[in-house]
Motif scaffolding. Sequence first.
Motif, PDB file in Angstrom:
ATOM      1  N   HIS A  50       0.822  -1.216   0.000  1.00 10.97           N
ATOM      2  CA  HIS A  50       0.000   0.000   0.000  1.00 10.97           C
ATOM      3  C   HIS A  50       0.855   1.265   0.000  1.00 10.97           C
ATOM      4  N   LYS A  86      -4.522   7.995  -8.857  1.00  9.88           N
ATOM      5  CA  LYS A  86      -4.526   6.542  -8.996  1.00  9.88           C
ATOM      6  C   LYS A  86      -3.921   5.957  -7.727  1.00  9.88           C
ATOM      7  N   ASP A  87      -4.606   4.981  -7.136  1.00  7.62           N
ATOM      8  CA  ASP A  87      -4.179   4.415  -5.854  1.00  7.62           C
ATOM      9  C   ASP A  87      -4.067   5.559  -4.836  1.00  7.62           C
ATOM     10  N   ASN A  88      -2.878   5.723  -4.266  1.00  7.89           N
ATOM     11  CA  ASN A  88      -2.653   6.782  -3.275  1.00  7.89           C
ATOM     12  C   ASN A  88      -1.728   7.863  -3.822  1.00  7.89           C
ATOM     13  N   TYR A 144      -5.959   2.889   3.452  1.00  6.77           N
ATOM     14  CA  TYR A 144      -5.598   2.970   2.032  1.00  6.77           C
ATOM     15  C   TYR A 144      -6.839   3.215   1.172  1.00  6.77           C
ATOM     16  N   LYS A 145      -7.918   2.486   1.467  1.00 11.63           N
ATOM     17  CA  LYS A 145      -9.151   2.636   0.675  1.00 11.63           C
ATOM     18  C   LYS A 145      -9.729   4.039   0.818  1.00 11.63           C
ATOM     19  N   GLU A 168      -7.670   6.454  -1.197  1.00 13.86           N
ATOM     20  CA  GLU A 168      -7.964   6.274  -2.627  1.00 13.86           C
ATOM     21  C   GLU A 168      -9.269   6.966  -3.004  1.00 13.86           C
TER      22      GLU A 168
END
Length: 416
Positions: free
Chosen positions: A137, A284-286, A341-342, A345
């Motif tokens: 992550h 995108k992602d983090n 993390y979610k 995002e």
Amino acid sequence: MEADESTQDIVIVGAGISGLATALGLHRLGIRSIVLESSENLRATGFAISLYFNAWKAMEALGISQHVRSLGDRFQGWVVTPISSGNPPKEMFFPESEEYEVRCVQRKSLLEALAGELPDGTIRFSSKLVHIELSGHYKMVHLSDGTILKTKVLVGCDGVNSVVGKWLGFKSPAKTARLGIRGIAHFPTGHGFEKRFFQFYGNGVRSGFVPCDQNSVYWFLTHTSTSLAEETNPENIKQFVLNKIKDLPKNIKSVVETTDLDSMVMSRLKYRPPWELLWANIAKDNVCVAGDALHPMTPDIGQGGCSAMEDGVILARCLGEAIKFKNDLKGETEDDQNESYKRIEVGLKKYARERKWRSIDLIIAAYTVGFIQQSRGKWMNLFTDRFLRSFLSRLRLKMSHFDCGSLSINSHHDQL
């Protein structure tokens, strides 16, 4: 327990306007970040910046508006004049309302105002990003000196040639056929200009002269000359500008004549084709981008720096909502980390949605204004002078009528 020095919550790449605004917005929300700057100190590329309504709204949110107001005089209006014909100038006076507050400040002073509010150690100078890699992550941020930082959020505010932007899949900005020359002149005993934005146009040239305070005047000239494209001698560049403005009043020409050669720069104007933002990964992602890394645009509506501050406030707010409070980033268990993390995002995707169409609108408006004002030909000049001049002036102001909102975030959250 103190976190390992190599592990960071939020890493921001670039100590320009968007990077410092984002860091300050997060700091106001009690969220720590570090800012990596490749230079040894704050850079002042571009010399000065005009601050419009949207910039003041962003600075109010960041808590620096009153300080920045003291750095530059408020404009009373615009004066727009053909560069060579005998047509009289068109004047536009600004009402006293906040919507028409425009000031020009030296860029370094603005950066210092932002940086001065950050905790010591937030900005790490001589820290050049060279590579990004994945690690679960986290993102591993590799610097040119061999340092590796592990971060939960990576924000690219690293300009038109953004390393973070390339990682997200952005192409290099498109080059226009136009070159921009910018400079700042200093008058120790005062310049004597009124508090107005003086613009000149025609014959493929667009130029402007803007007092910052009683002793300094910022100026620019854009043109499509191919003969000057490879020129590196500042004396020749200065002479080129003087030749292009030879028919202007003596006091205007004296601004360029007074400018030191090291207070002048020339560069190719670039922009992000707006259709690229339709399908681009702003986040995108983090990882995400802001400022010139997201929406490089031609300088024709004076919104590059102003919109970068909008980015900073909105990004800080979206991250603040995602994180809720700083302890959320300290999750110990794998489930905690997954949840954190979610949320990050989702927060960055919200930021991307908010900035996509605003960025597209600004790029298109800047390109359109530049294209029209740079056009050559007698009939085009006549058409522009008769019908488009007031429209273009109003378009500039219209694009600044944007309120990024405050930094306040939804405060109800689950206690951990």
